[in-house]
Design an enzyme around this catalytic site. Structure first.
Site, PDB file in Angstrom:
ATOM      1  N   HIS A  72       8.417  -4.657 -12.917  1.00  0.00           N
ATOM      2  CA  HIS A  72       7.873  -3.319 -12.687  1.00  0.00           C
ATOM      3  C   HIS A  72       8.849  -2.456 -11.906  1.00  0.00           C
ATOM      4  O   HIS A  72       9.295  -2.839 -10.828  1.00  0.00           O
ATOM      5  CB  HIS A  72       6.544  -3.404 -11.917  1.00  0.00           C
ATOM      6  N   TYR A 201      -2.768   1.792  -6.991  1.00  0.00           N
ATOM      7  CA  TYR A 201      -3.424   1.689  -5.685  1.00  0.00           C
ATOM      8  C   TYR A 201      -4.286   2.939  -5.513  1.00  0.00           C
ATOM      9  O   TYR A 201      -3.799   4.059  -5.684  1.00  0.00           O
ATOM     10  CB  TYR A 201      -2.389   1.639  -4.557  1.00  0.00           C
ATOM     11  N   PRO A 293      -3.333  -7.864   2.283  1.00  0.00           N
ATOM     12  CA  PRO A 293      -2.645  -7.974   0.986  1.00  0.00           C
ATOM     13  C   PRO A 293      -2.171  -6.643   0.410  1.00  0.00           C
ATOM     14  O   PRO A 293      -1.452  -6.613  -0.576  1.00  0.00           O
ATOM     15  CB  PRO A 293      -3.697  -8.608   0.083  1.00  0.00           C
ATOM     16  N   LYS A 297       2.848  -8.713   0.684  1.00  0.00           N
ATOM     17  CA  LYS A 297       3.936  -9.322   1.442  1.00  0.00           C
ATOM     18  C   LYS A 297       3.728 -10.795   1.796  1.00  0.00           C
ATOM     19  O   LYS A 297       4.669 -11.452   2.233  1.00  0.00           O
ATOM     20  CB  LYS A 297       4.149  -8.529   2.752  1.00  0.00           C
ATOM     21  N   TYR A 385       8.472  -1.844  -0.183  1.00  0.00           N
ATOM     22  CA  TYR A 385       7.688  -2.516  -1.220  1.00  0.00           C
ATOM     23  C   TYR A 385       8.556  -3.499  -2.012  1.00  0.00           C
ATOM     24  O   TYR A 385       8.130  -4.625  -2.283  1.00  0.00           O
ATOM     25  CB  TYR A 385       7.058  -1.484  -2.173  1.00  0.00           C
TER      26      TYR A 385
HETATM   27  C1  PHB Z   1      -2.343  -9.003  -7.021  1.00  0.00           C
HETATM   28  O1  PHB Z   1      -1.887  -8.841  -8.184  1.00  0.00           O
HETATM   29  O2  PHB Z   1      -3.128  -9.926  -6.727  1.00  0.00           O
HETATM   30  C2  PHB Z   1      -1.919  -8.039  -5.932  1.00  0.00           C
HETATM   31  C3  PHB Z   1      -0.952  -7.090  -6.217  1.00  0.00           C
HETATM   32  C4  PHB Z   1      -0.559  -6.191  -5.218  1.00  0.00           C
HETATM   33  C5  PHB Z   1      -1.141  -6.259  -3.965  1.00  0.00           C
HETATM   34  C6  PHB Z   1      -2.117  -7.231  -3.667  1.00  0.00           C
HETATM   35  C7  PHB Z   1      -2.505  -8.122  -4.662  1.00  0.00           C
HETATM   36  O3  PHB Z   1      -0.770  -5.369  -2.991  1.00  0.00           O
END
Ligand code: PHB
Ligand code: APR
Length: 390
Positions: A72, A201, A293, A297, A385
């Site tokens: 990505h 997000y 989460p 990280k 990120y």
């Molecule tokens: C996930 O795909 O489980 C995931 C992706 C990004 C995040 C948290 C969890 O910030």
């Protein structure tokens, strides 16, 4: 029994450390409380920094990742009904993230350890650590009720937040820093086509949401929920309806729903223990720190910890030098705290805080407006990120 390094915990930190040590010719035994199936059944996040992929490459455990993972170059942030793409690749001069489930990383690491004929003792009960304030630490445990002991040079505590390693340190010797968040994440895994090619997000008045994925055919979605919520309150239909309410019109119309194959609620917490070294005992991964989460990280910090720890152990054995052992804690914590800051910041700008005040709401809105309107702010988010340098 005797070995050079006893690793407590066969999660990503313990397994990756074991393979890094093997590459350095250092012998280890992993003690794992659960059985292999349990370890492989855990569903966790799925965003890998390039540094983590590089470590998996270095130990030859990334063939399937390179076949199956998604790359990505960006992500989207949705608020006020508008999606804003963050072009990670452009903002970082060419860096991306790899989408590959932690479950798959764990599977690949277990397979790599097996292929090397290295010892992992599953179903290890009553693990206890002894004499790690001397140069002759030992670990005791039971398997099927039979008491065993391993003498070693050093112990790596990779046994997670609830493990025995940090708990074995005298309380006066360890300082904890913690922030608990007033909400949880309700997560769903479904064999459905992801709603978008990249992660979304969401900051919505009803709460945070995240649209992620494991592949082009398996989606991972999260909804912010109350701390006292329960998965039994969320039949699939309710989950999908609520997710649609938090998405923009286009994404809501494209959302492919289907039966959940995993559904769980996780609390959010920031936690750091200091220091990470206690004589011949060293903490790494979730045993040492926890991040919410939101910034993806957790796994990547476990990887950077064990990268530093493996280097320290290599110096200890190959160069008979304690220098790496002496600087491990400070070196690992410097990167941990930057990831803690980023994860806290991402959490603070994207979630609805139950007891917030109108001033804080305006500040959050200003954070988001500034972020999507400033190349400098976008660059700051992007470099964190994709992962700060090891
Ligand atoms: C996930 O795909 O489980 C995931 C992706 C990004 C995040 C948290 C969890 O910030
Ligand atoms: N004895 C032996 N093993 C133990 C003990 C114990 N007393 N306590 C816990 N364990 C094992 C757990 O069963 C687990 O398999 O230690 C392992 C710790 O693994 P994780 O909790 O996954 O921690 P870590 O390897 O540091 O990986 C961090 O995993 O939980 C996610 O979000 C987290 O992505 C992050 C990553």
């Amino acid at each position: 029994m005797r070995t050079q390094v006893v690793i407590v915990g066969a999660g990503p930190a313990g397994l990756l450390l074991g393979q890094l040590l093997h590459a350095y010719g250092i012998e280890s035994i992993i003690l794992e409380r659960k059985d292999r199936a349990y370890v492989l059944a855990r569903v966790r996040a799925g965003v890998l920094e390039q540094g983590t992929v590089d470590l998996l490459d270095s130990i030859g455990a990334s063939d399937r990742l390179h076949r199956e993972a998604l790359i990505h170059d960006g992500l989207e942030i949705l608020f006020g009904g508008v999606r804003h793409r963050i072009d990670l690749k452009t903002a970082t001069g060419g860096k991306s993230v790899t989408i590959y489930g932690q479950t798959e990383v764990t599977r690949d690491l277990i397979d790599a350890r097996d292929a090397c004929g290295l010892t992992t003792i599953y179903d290890a009960d009553d693990v206890s650590l002894h004499d790690f304030d001397t140069h002759a630490p030992k670990v005791r445990f039971k398997v099927q009720g039979v008491a065993r002991e391993i003498r070693c040079d050093v112990i790596a505590g990779c046994d997670g937040f609830h493990g025995v390693s940090r708990a074995s340190v005298p309380a006066a010797a360890v300082r904890s820093f913690e922030r608990e968040y007033p909400f949880g994440w309700l997560g769903v895994l479904s064999d459905t086509t992801p709603v978008s090619d990249e992660l979304i997000y969401v900051n919505h008045p009803r709460g945070f949401a995240l649209c992620s994925m494991r592949s082009r055919r398996r989606s991972r979605y999260y909804l912010q929920c109350a701390l006292d919520d329960h998965v039994d309150h969320w039949p699939d239909d309710r989950f999908w309806d609520e997710l649609k309410r938090r998405l923009d019109t286009d994404a809501a119309s494209r959302l492919v729903t289907g039966p959940s194959i995993e559904k769980s609620i996780a609390p959010l917490r920031s936690f750091v223990a200091e220091p990470l070294r206690f004589g011949r005992l060293f903490l790494a991964g979730d045993a040492a720190h926890i991040v919410p989460p939101t910034g993806a990280k957790g796994l990547n910090l476990a990887a950077s910890d064990v990268h530093y720890l493996a280097e320290a152990f290599r110096e200890f054995y190959a160069e008979r030098s304690d220098a790496g052992l002496a600087t491990y804690s400070e070196r690992a914590l410097a990167r941990v705290w930057k990831a803690e800051r980023f994860s806290w910041w991402m959490t603070s700008i994207l979630h609805r805080f139950p007891d917030t005040d109108v001033f804080s709401e305006r500040i959050q809105q200003a954070e988001l407006d500034y972020l999507v309107g400033s190349q400098a702010a976008i660059a700051a988010l992007a470099e964190n990120y994709v992962g700060l340098p090891l």
